[in-house]
Design an enzyme around this catalytic site. Structure first.
Site, PDB file in Angstrom:
ATOM      1  N   LYS A  22      -3.845  46.301 -58.855  1.00 47.59           N
ATOM      2  CA  LYS A  22      -4.158  44.876 -58.810  1.00 47.59           C
ATOM      3  C   LYS A  22      -3.893  44.225 -60.165  1.00 47.59           C
ATOM      4  O   LYS A  22      -3.252  43.171 -60.247  1.00 47.59           O
ATOM      5  CB  LYS A  22      -5.635  44.707 -58.402  1.00 47.59           C
ATOM      6  CG  LYS A  22      -6.011  43.265 -58.035  1.00 47.59           C
ATOM      7  CD  LYS A  22      -7.526  43.104 -57.876  1.00 47.59           C
ATOM      8  CE  LYS A  22      -8.116  43.991 -56.799  1.00 47.59           C
ATOM      9  NZ  LYS A  22      -8.398  43.273 -55.557  1.00 47.59           N
ATOM     10  N   ARG A  91     -13.386  42.387 -60.427  1.00 51.86           N
ATOM     11  CA  ARG A  91     -12.861  43.212 -59.331  1.00 51.86           C
ATOM     12  C   ARG A  91     -12.363  44.549 -59.863  1.00 51.86           C
ATOM     13  O   ARG A  91     -11.729  44.616 -60.900  1.00 51.86           O
ATOM     14  CB  ARG A  91     -11.675  42.522 -58.659  1.00 51.86           C
ATOM     15  CG  ARG A  91     -12.007  41.352 -57.762  1.00 51.86           C
ATOM     16  CD  ARG A  91     -10.735  40.938 -57.014  1.00 51.86           C
ATOM     17  NE  ARG A  91     -10.985  39.851 -56.087  1.00 51.86           N
ATOM     18  CZ  ARG A  91     -10.892  38.569 -56.408  1.00 51.86           C
ATOM     19  NH1 ARG A  91     -10.577  38.221 -57.637  1.00 51.86           N
ATOM     20  NH2 ARG A  91     -11.130  37.647 -55.503  1.00 51.86           N
ATOM     21  N   GLY A 100     -11.486  48.878 -49.468  1.00 49.89           N
ATOM     22  CA  GLY A 100     -12.904  48.901 -49.101  1.00 49.89           C
ATOM     23  C   GLY A 100     -13.719  49.924 -49.848  1.00 49.89           C
ATOM     24  O   GLY A 100     -14.889  50.129 -49.576  1.00 49.89           O
ATOM     25  N   MET A 102     -14.184  50.100 -53.225  1.00 49.85           N
ATOM     26  CA  MET A 102     -14.943  49.628 -54.367  1.00 49.85           C
ATOM     27  C   MET A 102     -15.182  48.127 -54.259  1.00 49.85           C
ATOM     28  O   MET A 102     -14.769  47.485 -53.310  1.00 49.85           O
ATOM     29  CB  MET A 102     -14.261  50.047 -55.641  1.00 49.85           C
ATOM     30  CG  MET A 102     -14.530  51.550 -55.878  1.00 49.85           C
ATOM     31  SD  MET A 102     -13.860  52.122 -57.400  1.00 49.85           S
ATOM     32  CE  MET A 102     -12.167  51.671 -57.170  1.00 49.85           C
ATOM     33  N   ARG A 333       0.730  42.427 -53.023  1.00 49.03           N
ATOM     34  CA  ARG A 333       1.008  43.871 -52.998  1.00 49.03           C
ATOM     35  C   ARG A 333       1.953  44.129 -51.838  1.00 49.03           C
ATOM     36  O   ARG A 333       2.083  43.294 -50.942  1.00 49.03           O
ATOM     37  CB  ARG A 333      -0.273  44.677 -52.841  1.00 49.03           C
ATOM     38  CG  ARG A 333      -1.045  44.305 -51.607  1.00 49.03           C
ATOM     39  CD  ARG A 333      -2.390  45.012 -51.572  1.00 49.03           C
ATOM     40  NE  ARG A 333      -3.199  44.421 -50.519  1.00 49.03           N
ATOM     41  CZ  ARG A 333      -4.487  44.657 -50.363  1.00 49.03           C
ATOM     42  NH1 ARG A 333      -5.133  45.450 -51.189  1.00 49.03           N
ATOM     43  NH2 ARG A 333      -5.158  44.091 -49.382  1.00 49.03           N
ATOM     44  N   HIS A 451       3.412  79.848 -30.666  1.00 48.64           N
ATOM     45  CA  HIS A 451       4.516  79.908 -29.711  1.00 48.64           C
ATOM     46  C   HIS A 451       4.609  78.609 -28.919  1.00 48.64           C
ATOM     47  O   HIS A 451       5.674  78.001 -28.786  1.00 48.64           O
ATOM     48  CB  HIS A 451       4.299  81.100 -28.771  1.00 48.64           C
ATOM     49  CG  HIS A 451       5.341  81.214 -27.697  1.00 48.64           C
ATOM     50  ND1 HIS A 451       5.152  80.717 -26.429  1.00 48.64           N
ATOM     51  CD2 HIS A 451       6.591  81.734 -27.719  1.00 48.64           C
ATOM     52  CE1 HIS A 451       6.239  80.944 -25.713  1.00 48.64           C
ATOM     53  NE2 HIS A 451       7.130  81.562 -26.463  1.00 48.64           N
ATOM     54  N   SER A 759      21.057  82.968 -42.572  1.00 51.70           N
ATOM     55  CA  SER A 759      20.233  81.870 -42.104  1.00 51.70           C
ATOM     56  C   SER A 759      18.780  82.285 -42.281  1.00 51.70           C
ATOM     57  O   SER A 759      18.345  83.307 -41.750  1.00 51.70           O
ATOM     58  CB  SER A 759      20.525  81.565 -40.632  1.00 51.70           C
ATOM     59  OG  SER A 759      19.671  80.529 -40.189  1.00 51.70           O
ATOM     60  N   CYS A 826      16.700  78.083 -40.491  1.00 52.99           N
ATOM     61  CA  CYS A 826      16.481  77.700 -39.097  1.00 52.99           C
ATOM     62  C   CYS A 826      15.036  77.923 -38.663  1.00 52.99           C
ATOM     63  O   CYS A 826      14.725  77.887 -37.492  1.00 52.99           O
ATOM     64  CB  CYS A 826      17.445  78.434 -38.174  1.00 52.99           C
ATOM     65  SG  CYS A 826      17.211  80.210 -38.159  1.00 52.99           S
ATOM     66  N   TYR A 846      22.725  73.899 -45.051  1.00 50.25           N
ATOM     67  CA  TYR A 846      22.214  73.079 -43.953  1.00 50.25           C
ATOM     68  C   TYR A 846      20.787  73.478 -43.605  1.00 50.25           C
ATOM     69  O   TYR A 846      20.325  74.557 -43.977  1.00 50.25           O
ATOM     70  CB  TYR A 846      23.101  73.200 -42.708  1.00 50.25           C
ATOM     71  CG  TYR A 846      23.105  74.576 -42.072  1.00 50.25           C
ATOM     72  CD1 TYR A 846      22.169  74.921 -41.088  1.00 50.25           C
ATOM     73  CD2 TYR A 846      24.043  75.535 -42.444  1.00 50.25           C
ATOM     74  CE1 TYR A 846      22.168  76.193 -40.520  1.00 50.25           C
ATOM     75  CE2 TYR A 846      24.049  76.802 -41.884  1.00 50.25           C
ATOM     76  CZ  TYR A 846      23.108  77.128 -40.916  1.00 50.25           C
ATOM     77  OH  TYR A 846      23.100  78.374 -40.360  1.00 50.25           O
TER      78      TYR A 846
END
Lengths: 873, 873
Positions: A22, A91, A100, A102, A333, A451, A759, A826, A846
């Site tokens: 803020k 603040r 919410g 503080m 914000r 599974h 792999s 994989c 990959y």
């Protein structure tokens, strides 16, 4: 010397660490020349110093004094003055938004005397006393922790006796209320300080202390926010939206946070302070009506909103106040938004030139895409739905069907046209046929990578696992949770995202095709380094993966090809038959099945690589367990049933995961792998003859020792070369291996000598590295995560410190032997956005994941590439 | 230029690589001036060149010609001459002795003409023709692979018709036999070459080819001998022990190869060639009688034997020939001997000053010691014994008892005073009580490191595992192998070394105390770097380990302390009870048991370190499985039996090895570990108060993540410090961890932050690294070993390439955090002599093994230290 206080003119938007979000935004807006009421911020560091030393730093008082002086001279008012008092808001504001969590104090600086002067100054006695009673209320709550209720009860009582609501109290009533409030203080043994400076000091301390209130602490734990950041305190001159009909306050988003549509979206109240909007006493007006109500203000506001959005390159959530027709900006914000809106906004901002494609890609959490691809229950449905139980949301989706407790019942209901939900204690590969036809799968045991979960995600079927409350009685065909019992066939609704199971049918909303996602993913593909493949068990999976633009298939499992009703019989003969000709005959039948399967799959994958894994599961999974099946197979094989039963018992394994599976089957039953190689190459030949350039990729699972690959590979090659020669054709094919055991990683240089590609199978690799199985870890893994022993579940996000070290080693060693060795992953974590940048870092080519995760992974690999570039710069 | 041929005068004993063992020894003896018939050796390299190129190297012919020339000039004879012919023997000889694997040709150089000249020269026509027929016989076999039988049948036929044996054939009969032998050649399409030089060339090629004959190939595979070594060919002038009554031949050992006693041991035959001794036609005389028969020869021989033993510093196995009273040495080599003899000889040679202690230590295979510490069946017993089945010799010993199929029956018979053999498909910790009282344990499944094997070796109980033929019928109480069925209670004999199970009672020979072993091990301790600890489950184990001079206890398991009949009930309550007070009460009972156990153990271990491992096995092992037990416990806990049954089923694990065990129990049931810590510290306090300096070592099992140790450690410390404070005493204690999961190795730097010592658990580490369990690997591991996929069983010898890499990493990382971190190994391979030098290399401080292996390990660590020094030099 540490600087504790920054005037809004001194800070900027980059100083979130010191000034909080803020404070930094207020400074930034000030810097941009926006009409921000002047003020200053006390740093987060000051908060931590206070919390550590249990007192405010010595030099703070002086710095605050100086800052107040500046404020006074800017506004020509005096803090604590009786006639011309400066009022401020106090603040909190930490680096990360903690909504919410503080507190805020408004109107600080008023006291019994100055309220009189303030009344004179503003010419509005009612307003002045209303401000004072609000101060007393907020100050009591925030500074002395006096329960809010105490004050509210007083208001309530007076509202009742006065017959009007608080905002219509007369001045006398307000004064009386102030007296009552002071009595509340007294009853708590407190006194409201009359000195403005004292008010400010204790308010600052109270905000600092609020950093460690239980709500805030819990929130930070949940959001993984560091407890050492501290909060800043923002002290700002008050402006009053409640100064009459030419005043007001409101909140506005620069775009629609729900749909992402462009155009302002928000609301405001005339003659009100921010808290009134929240309290909901009056209904706010739509922001568009402000254009008529206060055209000049609206025009200014709308310019400022655009300025802010352009400045931050993001949709803004703005608080403003109008005091006597003058607009003030109190906060801005980046606005929270739905996933759908986030994607639309990002894409449209690129089109508007506000963002580059790269920036847009980095703004979207990959997980957002996953949610959007699945159907969901409507909000109304969820609101009215009666929850039956709750487990882990293992595979997203919103599905409805009749409960079935086994695959047989599921098939029966399915055939009669009913949607089914398969509910089991846990699933095994034998349940596959039941799973495929189910709308949803629910299991009692198992986690996110059981599974059931893996198969379901693979198929895009909604799934809830680890629903530990379910007491399934398979004999009585009922399931009970607490005292609620339902029978098989009961209709239920399953939310695969939240993990909640509802009784009855909830209203559903179907996921629509989202062209913004498509656009975004096209951009993603442009910047990615890693390729994204899909894992597939069936032609159906394969088609989904291809639809989602997978660059190949990283893992085509062949298990299910053995588990079909007719097929498993043949497989059992291969394992159990005593006569070679019976074995051979069974193998030939399996060969025909497999060939057909592969042809179908190759027809879909076309010339994209498809890595087919040879048979992997433990032997015992193929064996019958109930005596009827055993008798049946004994009959077919002309064997003695009790002898066969003994033989099957002899194949029992204590730890199937660590048993006779993977390439160990390939060594002891070479004919199975040879049959598979034949099926693969023959189906590839068929497609080649149709002109499709198939390059078969065959993968040997569970290698722990080069010798295994070295023994299997030439046998496969012999079969392949024989078939190629017979067909008088030649084309490229590759034989690779899963790297899924620690030893394969440790000896990857040697393993690489015998294979063409690697792999990673991260599921097994993780199991072996940690020494626990996914199926059995449920009993303690939850404990580990809540106790903070582990930061995350290593089956859903790669464990970089352990498993990752082995992977890195395997990549290095493998490429030491073959510098161009192609390596992918994989396992389950292949599609985990949190893991993908690690995979890029260690040099994989990959990632391969379940088809429905392909879009998610495509975005994640793009982000990984972009982050890498950023870091490199 | 490669030299292919070495005269015996050119070589020496070090040249085994080039000249083979026999050639090097002949050269060495020649160099020592011993009476060796002159000759030369063709190198092993020539053999490999021949096998690779399929022809003899070009320059070989010249070199052989030159060597023959030298021989001719030395002996004043001519190779191939008709009147004065030089005869030679041709013998193979590779680097490693391959007895009976390759062939010899004697009398080479004779032909139809020269045999006449040779008769004249020796004045013995009968002798000359006998030599010729022998040449034809051997040459035909070795060079042309004509089956030996063909020649033997001809001899047989003639013996029958002549009515005398071959050595009494007349000259005419010998000539006739020679004609018949030539006919044999002809029938095979071969001809015996009349040229001496041609005989030699083809004989050389034949010897080279014999390197790859199937017998030799198989033998090398079995003995792990490299196939690329090749064989040398030794060509030596013939001397003839069959030249009359003043000639002879014999074999002598410099000491008794059976007992190790000093004094010559051997036998000889007058007027005979070496092959006659082997053929057994006449009975040889004891070597001692040679002193009377030929006193001068005997004196010379005895001097030479001493010379050779002194030269080689080892017991020699010598072949000699006497020709006309002249002694020739034909071969010497280190003699084979029994294990007992080997140790006696080594120790006595040190006493005689022939060996240093270090040399003696290096001469003994550690495994020899193990055999000697266990009882064995007598040779007569084994000869007459009727084998019932055969498995793996998992724990040595020779034991006799009545078959029992479960622990209950075993206990019953044992109480009635009968010896029992526990026979089960496999054992589990619940069988412990039955195992302890058994003479032997036999299991159907499992390998060398199955539960049964590990426990049995730990207790020095004879054990045979993996006896896969056994078909145990637990209902009928019988066991069947093929068609032989025996009933429970039948007496059997079990050989834990060979793995054979016999019906009935075999005669036994008890192992006697061997002071030579004691002496040797004392020397071993003097040179060792690594310490040797023992693993112990019970006070009995502990006492054995201490008797064997273990320097500490590296693994005191506490599992059995929970499995006793009464104890397991309490443990079940801890797991299952719903009420905290019931849990607490059960824990208190367990505490009392454990304290008593630890006090007993500390009283034996005294101030030697004893590493106590906290509870490790999977939870389900404690749970009852049969309904009676479940009902009983439900009653005690006042629970509903069917509900309890469900609860127990809920705790079922698919892969217990990868489940809820080790420190995972410590996390989810902290009270168990805290109770154990209390029992340990309180018993230590008791002993400290008696003046014994106990330093408790507590070990946390199965850590995969620093967080686990970091969470458990402070809880243990809290309990310990509380008890120490209460007793008003302070002493050192240590808390360490097992390193038995790959991830613990990979993150050892972090784990080390939370512990005081490491101990490798190689069983689990091997299981996880390879991804197979000891219990389940039996179905394929045998396959792997015979197919050569693996060189050895990684559960019995550490896998240096995989598991070893992780261990090395763990040591380095652990000591990176704590440079003085003490690290040992307590898994099965801790006592494996083949693994110990690796453990020394990576820097371990100690190895810990089952008590009966402690002596073996003591020798092995000494050898490791000595070899390290050698290498360093």
């Amino acid at each position: 010397m540490t600087k504790h206080v920054y005037d809004f003119l001194e800070g900027n938007g980059e100083m979130r660490d010191e000034l909080g979000g803020k404070g930094a935004n207020l400074a930034e807006m000030t810097k941009l020349g926006l009409p921000v009421p002047p003020g200053f911020t006390i740093t987060t560091g000051t908060c931590m110093a206070y919390l550590n030393d249990n007192r405010l730093p010595e030099r703070l008082k002086e710095e605050v004094d100086a800052a107040i002086k500046t404020l006074e001279s800017k506004l020509n008012k005096t803090f604590g003055s009786q006639d011309n008092c400066l009022l401020v808001s106090v603040r909190s504001g930490s680096k990360f938004s903690m909504p919410g969590m503080m507190d805020t104090i408004l109107n600080l600086g008023l006291n019994d005397q100055s309220v009189v002067g303030f009344a004179k100054l503003t010419g509005d006695e009612h307003f002045a006393y209303d401000c004072y009673r609000r101060l007393l209320q907020m100050f009591g709550d925030v500074v002395y922790s006096i329960p809010k209720q105490r004050f509210e009860l007083k208001i309530k009582a007076m509202e009742e006796s006065a017959g009007v609501l608080v905002d219509q109290f007369s001045i006398e009533q307000l004064k009386e209320l102030i007296v009552e409030f002071k009595a509340v203080y007294q009853k708590e043994g407190k006194e409201f300080p009359q000195s403005a400076r004292e008010q400010l000091d204790v308010a600052i301390e109270a905000v600092f202390r609020s950093w460690n209130n239980p709500r805030a602490f819990t929130y930070r734990n949940l959001q993984n926010i560091d407890h050492d950041l501290g909060t800043a305190v923002n002290i700002q001159a008050m402006v009053f939206g409640n100064s009459g009909e030419n005043s007001g306050t409101g909140v506005v988003f620069s775009r629609n946070p729900s749909t992402g549509e462009s155009g302002f979206f928000g609301e405001y109240l005339i003659n009100a302070q921010g808290e009134d909007v929240v309290a909901g006493i009056r209904t706010p007006e739509k922001i568009s009506t402000l254009e008529d109500a206060m055209p000049e203000v609206y025009q200014e506001l709308s310019g400022l909103i655009t300025t802010l959005e352009n400045h931050y390159h993001d949709m803004q959530d703005i608080e403003f106040t109008i005091e006597h027709n003058k607009l003030y900006m109190l906060q801005t914000r980046n606005g929270k938004r739905t996933d759908k809106a986030a994607i639309r906004i990002a894409v449209e901002m690129v089109e508007e030139g506000l963002l580059t494609k790269e920036e847009a890609l980095l703004k979207i959490q990959p997980s957002m895409i996953e949610t959007l691809l699945h159907a969901v229950f409507s909000e109304a449905g969820l609101k009215d739905g009666e929850a039956f139980s709750k487990g882990l949301g293992a595979s997203p989706g919103a599905s409805i069907g009749r409960v079935c407790f086994d695959a047989v019942k599921a098939a029966e209901l399915h055939q009669s046209g009913e949607p089914v939900v398969l509910m089991r204690n846990e699933t095994s590969p034998e349940d596959i046929e039941g799973m495929i036809i189910s709308e949803a799968i629910v299991t009692n045991h198992g986690g996110m990578t059981s599974h059931a979960a893996v198969v379901a995600r693979g198929m895009g079927i909604c799934c809830v696992t680890g629903c530990e409350q379910l007491a399934i009685d398979e004999e009585a065909r009922t399931v009970t949770v607490n005292d609620v019992m339902i029978e098989e066939g009961t209709m239920i609704s399953v939310d695969g995202t939240s993990g909640v199971i509802y009784l009855g049918e909830l209203e559903k909303v179907l996921a629509e095709e989202d062209h913004n996602i498509k656009t975004l993913l096209t951009w993603a593909d442009e910047v990615a380094n890693l390729q994204v493949y899909g894992n597939a068990e069936t032609a159906r999976d394969l088609a989904v993966a291809m639809d989602f633009n997978a660059q190949g298939i990283g893992l085509a499992r062949t298990e299910h090809m053995f588990f079909g009703k007719e097929r498993i019989k043949e497989m059992r003969k291969v394992i159990l038959a005593e006569q070679d000709d019976e074995k051979r005959e069974a193998l030939n039948k399996l060969l025909a099945y497999q060939k057909a399967d592969f042809e179908e799959m190759y027809a879909i994958s076309q010339d994209k690589p498809m890595v087919i894994r040879l048979l992997d599961p433990p032997l015992h999974e193929f064996l019958p367990t109930n005596i009827n099946e055993i008798e049946e197979i004994a009959k077919e094989l002309k064997m003695n049933a009790s002898r066969l039963n003994k033989q099957i018992k002899g194949l029992h394994e204590t730890n199937p995961m660590l048993g006779h599976r993977g390439c160990r089957l390939g060594i002891t039953f070479p004919e199975i792998y040879e049959m598979q190689a034949q099926a693969i190459i023959e189906s590839a030949i068929t497609l080649r003859q149709k002109g499709i350039a198939i390059v078969p990729h065959i993968m040997i699972p569970l290698v722990s020792e080069q010798g295994e690959a070295a023994m299997i590979r030439p046998k496969l090659i012999a079969v392949i070369e024989e078939k190629l020669a017979a067909a008088n054709i030649q084309f490229e094919y590759q034989i690779g291996t899963m790297i899924e055991l620690p030893r394969a990683c440790l000896t990857a240089d040697k393993v690489a000598e015998s294979v063409d590609f690697f792999s990673f199978g991260t599921n097994d690799l993780t199991q072996m590295t940690y020494g626990f199985s996914r199926d059995d870890a449920g009993k303690f893994l939850g404990h580990y995560l809540t106790d903070g022993i582990m930061a995350h579940d290593p089956f859903t996000q790669v464990d970089e410190d352990g498993v990752g070290v082995l992977m890195d080693m395997a990549v290095k060693k493998g490429r030491q032997t073959k510098p161009d060795l192609r390596i992918g992953v994989c396992g389950e974590v292949g599609g985990s956005p949190e893991s993908i940048s690690f995979f890029e870092k260690i040099g994989l080519d990959y990632v391969s994941c379940s088809p429905y995760r392909v879009p998610v992974a495509r975005l994640a690999v793009a982000q990984s590439a972009l982050n890498k570039t950023h870091i490199a710069q």
